[in-house]
Design a protein around this motif. Structure first.
Motif, short mmCIF file in Angstrom:
data_model
loop_
_atom_site.label_atom_id
_atom_site.label_comp_id
_atom_site.label_asym_id
_atom_site.label_seq_id
_atom_site.Cartn_x
_atom_site.Cartn_y
_atom_site.Cartn_z
N ARG A 40 -3.79 15.98 0.36
CA ARG A 40 -5.23 16.14 0.18
C ARG A 40 -5.48 17.07 -1.00
O ARG A 40 -4.87 18.12 -1.13
N GLN A 68 -7.31 9.39 -4.00
CA GLN A 68 -6.64 10.06 -2.89
C GLN A 68 -6.72 11.57 -3.02
O GLN A 68 -6.71 12.29 -2.02
N GLN A 97 -6.12 4.82 -7.91
CA GLN A 97 -5.88 5.11 -6.50
C GLN A 97 -5.40 6.55 -6.31
O GLN A 97 -5.81 7.23 -5.35
N LYS A 98 -4.55 7.02 -7.23
CA LYS A 98 -4.04 8.39 -7.11
C LYS A 98 -5.18 9.40 -7.23
O LYS A 98 -5.23 10.39 -6.49
N LYS A 144 0.83 -1.18 0.00
CA LYS A 144 0.00 0.00 0.00
C LYS A 144 0.87 1.24 0.00
O LYS A 144 1.84 1.33 0.76
N VAL A 182 -0.07 7.82 1.81
CA VAL A 182 -1.24 8.67 1.58
C VAL A 182 -0.77 9.97 0.94
O VAL A 182 0.17 10.61 1.42
#
Length: 371
Positions: free
Chosen positions: A179, A279, A275-276, A173, A176
């Motif tokens: 934001r 996020q 996924q990018k 994984k 993160v």
């Protein structure tokens, strides 16, 4: 007779000495008298009588040398005389100037090959000759160690579809990401089930008596003022958001209607790119009309790299859908596509001409998110 001879002598003395003349015979004065002879300039005076007719007279005095007569005609060459004795060898003369080169004579007959000579000393090393032609390709050598990863190259033209590879192991994984911008509010979800009632709480203490409130009409007016204030704040937020949108897409994105398409230049597989985008608060770009597809095409042309769309047929082979499960409402396939070549093409890529092609999800393509 004596008188005539004397006359002849006088005549020869009187003849001008300056007039040379060849010998001539004059007419005879008498058949039995002497002949008058006029001679050219004598070298030793006048000749005397030949003495045939009378007594030789006295020898005259030597006269003066007359002028040289004209050169006579060259006579006939005489017979070659006998060879004289060999003379002594003379001294060697000075070396004369070098004569002109004569014409090359005919090539002579090639002589017999002579015996081989002894080997001479080794000469200096010559210069490198021109590079020879490329030789035949050799056999493949053993596989070397894996080198360091090189810089990302430009995306080339799409190659032929390869065989379906085996599914790789699931990667770790990732961290993160930062934001992203606040996305547009999604549709309201279904109402959840009612939870079980909690236990009754203890009765609280009596609070202090409050002040008397305003009448209901005043509360309505106050509410109107608050709504008006909120509308003004909303317009200001919308204007600010519009500015932020333009800043966010410059120069790597496009705005179409309420959608913003943005790329960071990153490249990865379909799952990695999906996924990018999640996020960052968005999702993979999924055009639902020609205008949105044209905006995506402009980004592909600008970066000269194909992108993956948020469209797959992973759930049902041959039925491409959006990632939320909705059926397609717009498509722009190349002729003959999708063909699921070799059974391993479940994702969709966009070329620089805006056309779609089904592709293996394990390939790497340019990141393109929509917000």
């Amino acid at each position: 007779m004596l008188v005539l001879l004397t006359f002849c002598a006088l005549v020869s003395q009187v003849s001008p000495a300056t007039t040379p003349a060849p010998q001539q015979v004059m007419r005879n004065w008498d058949q039995h008298a002497c002949s008058l002879v006029v001679c050219g300039p004598a070298e030793k005076g006048l000749p005397g009588r030949d003495g045939r007719d009378g007594i030789q007279g006295p020898k005259g005095e030597t006269g003066e040398q007359g002028l040289q007569g004209p050169r006579g005609i060259v006579g006939v060459p005489g017979k070659m005389g006998p060879i004289g004795p060999v003379g002594e060898k003379g001294s060697q003369g000075e070396k004369g100037p070098k004569g002109d080169a004569g014409e090359m004579g005919p090539r002579g007959i090639r002589g017999l090959q002579g015996p081989p000579g002894s080997s001479g000393p080794s000469g200096p090393q010559g210069q490198s000759g021109p590079q020879g032609q490329q030789g035949v390709k050799g056999e493949t050598g053993p596989k070397g160690a894996t080198g360091m990863q090189g810089p990302q190259g430009n995306t080339g033209a799409p190659g032929p579809k390869g065989d379906k590879g085996s599914v790789g192991e699931r990667g770790e994984k990732g961290d993160v990401g930062a934001r992203g911008l606040q996305g547009a509010a999604g549709a309201q979800g279904p109402e959840g089930r009612t939870g079980s009632p909690g236990s009754k709480g203890d009765k609280g203490s009596m609070g202090e008596r409050g002040t008397k409130g305003d009448s209901g009409l005043s509360e309505v007016n106050l509410m109107k003022d608050k709504v008006s204030t909120l509308e003004g704040q909303l317009k200001a937020l919308q204007a600010s958001f519009s500015k932020y949108q333009k800043v966010a897409v410059f120069p790597s994105g496009q705005i179409v209607g309420n959608k913003v398409f943005v790329t960071s230049g990153y490249e990865g597989t379909f799952d990695d790119l999906k996924q990018k985008c999640l996020q960052a608060g968005g999702q993979l770009a999924a055009p639902r009309n020609a205008a949105e597809n044209a905006a995506i095409q402009q980004i592909v042309v600008r970066h000269n790299k194909s992108v993956f769309l948020g469209i797959t047929d992973i759930q049902t082979e041959g039925k491409f859908k959006y990632l939320n499960g909705d059926a397609l409402v717009y498509s722009n396939w190349l002729p003959g596509e999708p063909n699921n070549d070799k059974g391993n093409e479940n994702c969709v890529e966009v070329y620089v001409n805006g056309k779609w092609n089904d592709k293996s999800c394990g390939e790497k393509r340019l990141l393109l998110c929509e917000f």
